[in-house]
Design a protein around this motif. Sequence first.
Motif, PDB file in Angstrom:
ATOM      1  N   GLU A   1       6.538   1.889 -12.416  1.00  0.00           N
ATOM      2  CA  GLU A   1       5.256   1.202 -12.522  1.00  0.00           C
ATOM      3  C   GLU A   1       4.237   1.781 -11.559  1.00  0.00           C
ATOM      4  OE1 GLU A   1       7.822  -2.630 -13.343  1.00  0.00           O
ATOM      5  OE2 GLU A   1       8.154  -0.852 -12.140  1.00  0.00           O
ATOM      6  N   THR A   2       3.027   1.855 -12.017  1.00  0.00           N
ATOM      7  CA  THR A   2       1.926   2.311 -11.177  1.00  0.00           C
ATOM      8  C   THR A   2       0.926   1.193 -10.915  1.00  0.00           C
ATOM      9  OG1 THR A   2       0.700   3.094 -13.111  1.00  0.00           O
ATOM     10  CG2 THR A   2       2.117   4.698 -11.968  1.00  0.00           C
ATOM     11  N   HIS A   3       1.024   0.106 -11.715  1.00  0.00           N
ATOM     12  CA  HIS A   3       0.082  -1.004 -11.593  1.00  0.00           C
ATOM     13  C   HIS A   3       0.825  -2.334 -11.520  1.00  0.00           C
ATOM     14  CE1 HIS A   3      -2.549   2.191 -12.946  1.00  0.00           C
ATOM     15  NE2 HIS A   3      -3.548   1.469 -12.483  1.00  0.00           N
ATOM     16  N   CYS A   4       0.214  -3.281 -10.863  1.00  0.00           N
ATOM     17  CA  CYS A   4       0.793  -4.615 -10.702  1.00  0.00           C
ATOM     18  C   CYS A   4       0.991  -5.264 -12.073  1.00  0.00           C
ATOM     19  CB  CYS A   4      -0.144  -5.470  -9.839  1.00  0.00           C
ATOM     20  SG  CYS A   4       0.382  -7.195  -9.676  1.00  0.00           S
ATOM     21  N   PRO A   5       2.175  -5.817 -12.334  1.00  0.00           N
ATOM     22  CA  PRO A   5       2.400  -6.473 -13.618  1.00  0.00           C
ATOM     23  C   PRO A   5       1.659  -7.802 -13.764  1.00  0.00           C
ATOM     24  CG  PRO A   5       4.340  -6.676 -12.241  1.00  0.00           C
ATOM     25  CD  PRO A   5       3.381  -5.789 -11.504  1.00  0.00           C
ATOM     26  N   LEU A   6       1.066  -8.309 -12.682  1.00  0.00           N
ATOM     27  CA  LEU A   6       0.335  -9.581 -12.750  1.00  0.00           C
ATOM     28  C   LEU A   6      -1.174  -9.399 -12.813  1.00  0.00           C
ATOM     29  CD1 LEU A   6       2.367 -11.719 -10.191  1.00  0.00           C
ATOM     30  CD2 LEU A   6       2.791 -11.355 -12.634  1.00  0.00           C
ATOM     31  N   CYS A   7      -1.721  -8.569 -11.909  1.00  0.00           N
ATOM     32  CA  CYS A   7      -3.181  -8.430 -11.855  1.00  0.00           C
ATOM     33  C   CYS A   7      -3.659  -7.050 -12.284  1.00  0.00           C
ATOM     34  CB  CYS A   7      -3.698  -8.763 -10.456  1.00  0.00           C
ATOM     35  SG  CYS A   7      -3.368  -7.487  -9.209  1.00  0.00           S
ATOM     36  N   TYR A   8      -2.726  -6.124 -12.519  1.00  0.00           N
ATOM     37  CA  TYR A   8      -2.982  -4.781 -13.037  1.00  0.00           C
ATOM     38  C   TYR A   8      -3.709  -3.855 -12.067  1.00  0.00           C
ATOM     39  CZ  TYR A   8      -1.725  -7.589 -17.007  1.00  0.00           C
ATOM     40  OH  TYR A   8      -1.082  -8.465 -17.833  1.00  0.00           O
ATOM     41  N   GLN A   9      -3.777  -4.218 -10.790  1.00  0.00           N
ATOM     42  CA  GLN A   9      -4.346  -3.329  -9.779  1.00  0.00           C
ATOM     43  C   GLN A   9      -3.329  -2.235  -9.450  1.00  0.00           C
ATOM     44  OE1 GLN A   9      -7.554  -3.411  -8.635  1.00  0.00           O
ATOM     45  NE2 GLN A   9      -7.699  -4.926 -10.264  1.00  0.00           N
ATOM     46  N   PRO A  10      -3.795  -1.080  -8.986  1.00  0.00           N
ATOM     47  CA  PRO A  10      -2.853  -0.014  -8.618  1.00  0.00           C
ATOM     48  C   PRO A  10      -1.923  -0.464  -7.490  1.00  0.00           C
ATOM     49  CG  PRO A  10      -5.087   0.848  -8.773  1.00  0.00           C
ATOM     50  CD  PRO A  10      -5.191  -0.644  -8.864  1.00  0.00           C
ATOM     51  N   LEU A  11      -0.656  -0.101  -7.624  1.00  0.00           N
ATOM     52  CA  LEU A  11       0.332  -0.405  -6.592  1.00  0.00           C
ATOM     53  C   LEU A  11       0.268   0.653  -5.497  1.00  0.00           C
ATOM     54  CD1 LEU A  11       3.346  -1.274  -8.903  1.00  0.00           C
ATOM     55  CD2 LEU A  11       1.997  -2.893  -7.549  1.00  0.00           C
ATOM     56  N   GLU A  12       0.634   0.257  -4.292  1.00  0.00           N
ATOM     57  CA  GLU A  12       0.714   1.178  -3.167  1.00  0.00           C
ATOM     58  C   GLU A  12       2.154   1.172  -2.659  1.00  0.00           C
ATOM     59  OE1 GLU A  12      -2.269   0.258  -0.234  1.00  0.00           O
ATOM     60  OE2 GLU A  12      -3.853   0.164  -1.754  1.00  0.00           O
ATOM     61  N   VAL A  13       2.509   2.162  -1.860  1.00  0.00           N
ATOM     62  CA  VAL A  13       3.845   2.259  -1.295  1.00  0.00           C
ATOM     63  C   VAL A  13       3.736   2.108   0.217  1.00  0.00           C
ATOM     64  CG1 VAL A  13       5.857   3.750  -0.977  1.00  0.00           C
ATOM     65  CG2 VAL A  13       4.625   3.773  -3.155  1.00  0.00           C
ATOM     66  N   ARG A  14       4.662   1.339   0.790  1.00  0.00           N
ATOM     67  CA  ARG A  14       4.708   1.177   2.242  1.00  0.00           C
ATOM     68  C   ARG A  14       6.102   0.749   2.659  1.00  0.00           C
ATOM     69  NH1 ARG A  14       1.566  -4.347   3.935  1.00  0.00           N
ATOM     70  NH2 ARG A  14      -0.226  -3.051   3.552  1.00  0.00           N
ATOM     71  N   GLU A  15       6.359   0.786   3.950  1.00  0.00           N
ATOM     72  CA  GLU A  15       7.599   0.234   4.478  1.00  0.00           C
ATOM     73  C   GLU A  15       7.500  -1.272   4.422  1.00  0.00           C
ATOM     74  OE1 GLU A  15       8.409   1.732   8.438  1.00  0.00           O
ATOM     75  OE2 GLU A  15       9.812   3.151   7.555  1.00  0.00           O
ATOM     76  N   VAL A  16       8.611  -1.921   4.021  1.00  0.00           N
ATOM     77  CA  VAL A  16       8.616  -3.370   3.868  1.00  0.00           C
ATOM     78  C   VAL A  16       9.896  -3.953   4.452  1.00  0.00           C
ATOM     79  CG1 VAL A  16       7.152  -3.364   1.810  1.00  0.00           C
ATOM     80  CG2 VAL A  16       9.635  -3.186   1.561  1.00  0.00           C
ATOM     81  N   ALA A  17       9.797  -5.201   4.870  1.00  0.00           N
ATOM     82  CA  ALA A  17      10.967  -5.967   5.288  1.00  0.00           C
ATOM     83  C   ALA A  17      11.705  -6.419   4.027  1.00  0.00           C
ATOM     84  CB  ALA A  17      10.531  -7.156   6.134  1.00  0.00           C
ATOM     85  N   PRO A  18      12.960  -6.867   4.145  1.00  0.00           N
ATOM     86  CA  PRO A  18      13.768  -7.198   2.967  1.00  0.00           C
ATOM     87  C   PRO A  18      13.248  -8.333   2.082  1.00  0.00           C
ATOM     88  CG  PRO A  18      15.168  -6.873   4.873  1.00  0.00           C
ATOM     89  CD  PRO A  18      13.756  -6.881   5.369  1.00  0.00           C
ATOM     90  N   CYS A  19      12.527  -9.295   2.635  1.00  0.00           N
ATOM     91  CA  CYS A  19      12.063 -10.441   1.838  1.00  0.00           C
ATOM     92  C   CYS A  19      11.081  -9.990   0.766  1.00  0.00           C
ATOM     93  CB  CYS A  19      11.423 -11.488   2.749  1.00  0.00           C
ATOM     94  SG  CYS A  19      10.888 -12.964   1.858  1.00  0.00           S
ATOM     95  N   HIS A  20      11.335 -10.377  -0.475  1.00  0.00           N
ATOM     96  CA  HIS A  20      10.456  -9.996  -1.577  1.00  0.00           C
ATOM     97  C   HIS A  20       9.112 -10.706  -1.511  1.00  0.00           C
ATOM     98  CE1 HIS A  20      14.060  -8.678  -4.302  1.00  0.00           C
ATOM     99  NE2 HIS A  20      13.890  -7.896  -3.253  1.00  0.00           N
ATOM    100  N   VAL A  21       9.039 -11.831  -0.821  1.00  0.00           N
ATOM    101  CA  VAL A  21       7.791 -12.593  -0.736  1.00  0.00           C
ATOM    102  C   VAL A  21       6.946 -12.143   0.448  1.00  0.00           C
ATOM    103  CG1 VAL A  21       6.793 -14.893  -0.423  1.00  0.00           C
ATOM    104  CG2 VAL A  21       8.727 -14.579  -1.969  1.00  0.00           C
ATOM    105  N   CYS A  22       7.491 -12.184   1.650  1.00  0.00           N
ATOM    106  CA  CYS A  22       6.684 -11.900   2.849  1.00  0.00           C
ATOM    107  C   CYS A  22       6.919 -10.516   3.426  1.00  0.00           C
ATOM    108  CB  CYS A  22       6.927 -12.954   3.919  1.00  0.00           C
ATOM    109  SG  CYS A  22       8.529 -12.822   4.753  1.00  0.00           S
ATOM    110  N   GLY A  23       7.755  -9.708   2.795  1.00  0.00           N
ATOM    111  CA  GLY A  23       8.120  -8.413   3.345  1.00  0.00           C
ATOM    112  C   GLY A  23       6.977  -7.448   3.576  1.00  0.00           C
ATOM    113  N   THR A  24       5.834  -7.677   2.943  1.00  0.00           N
ATOM    114  CA  THR A  24       4.671  -6.805   3.133  1.00  0.00           C
ATOM    115  C   THR A  24       3.692  -7.353   4.167  1.00  0.00           C
ATOM    116  OG1 THR A  24       3.395  -7.851   1.360  1.00  0.00           O
ATOM    117  CG2 THR A  24       4.782  -5.986   0.746  1.00  0.00           C
ATOM    118  N   CYS A  25       3.922  -8.553   4.657  1.00  0.00           N
ATOM    119  CA  CYS A  25       2.993  -9.191   5.599  1.00  0.00           C
ATOM    120  C   CYS A  25       2.996  -8.487   6.950  1.00  0.00           C
ATOM    121  CB  CYS A  25       3.362 -10.664   5.811  1.00  0.00           C
ATOM    122  SG  CYS A  25       3.207 -11.659   4.339  1.00  0.00           S
ATOM    123  N   PRO A  26       1.824  -8.402   7.567  1.00  0.00           N
ATOM    124  CA  PRO A  26       1.773  -7.808   8.913  1.00  0.00           C
ATOM    125  C   PRO A  26       2.719  -8.561   9.851  1.00  0.00           C
ATOM    126  CG  PRO A  26      -0.433  -8.173   8.052  1.00  0.00           C
ATOM    127  CD  PRO A  26       0.524  -8.833   7.098  1.00  0.00           C
TER     128      PRO A  26
END
Length: 127
Positions: free
Chosen positions: A3-28
Amino acid sequence: MNETHCPLCYQPLEVREVAPCHVCGTCPGELDHFREGKHTYAEYEVFPGLHVVLCNICDIEFSQYDPVYFGLPPRTRVGFPSMRLVRELKSPAVERDKYCPDCGYRLPFLRFVQRARELHGGEGRVG
């Protein structure tokens, strides 16, 4: 899937390091929390056949989601006690993953929401 775009809002996806939680893993700060061992992580079956990895904070807070977000009728109860613990993650790790900067979630959670909406026959619109 690639996938290159969000399946919900269709914005382009980005790649980053994330924590294991699928919900908050991208939070600062969540990578710091992970490295400091502040959270535990587990996989849950929230809806029949739909699994998600949550930290020990997000699993408790899961019931605060508006059920309409998952395609359910208003006032439907989600979260504990209907979630089933599948397994505790014994050796969680930081990963590189796609995420939606607009929605703020990792791709696995975005797919989970999309599949929940398909399962429940709703569009997930709130308000």
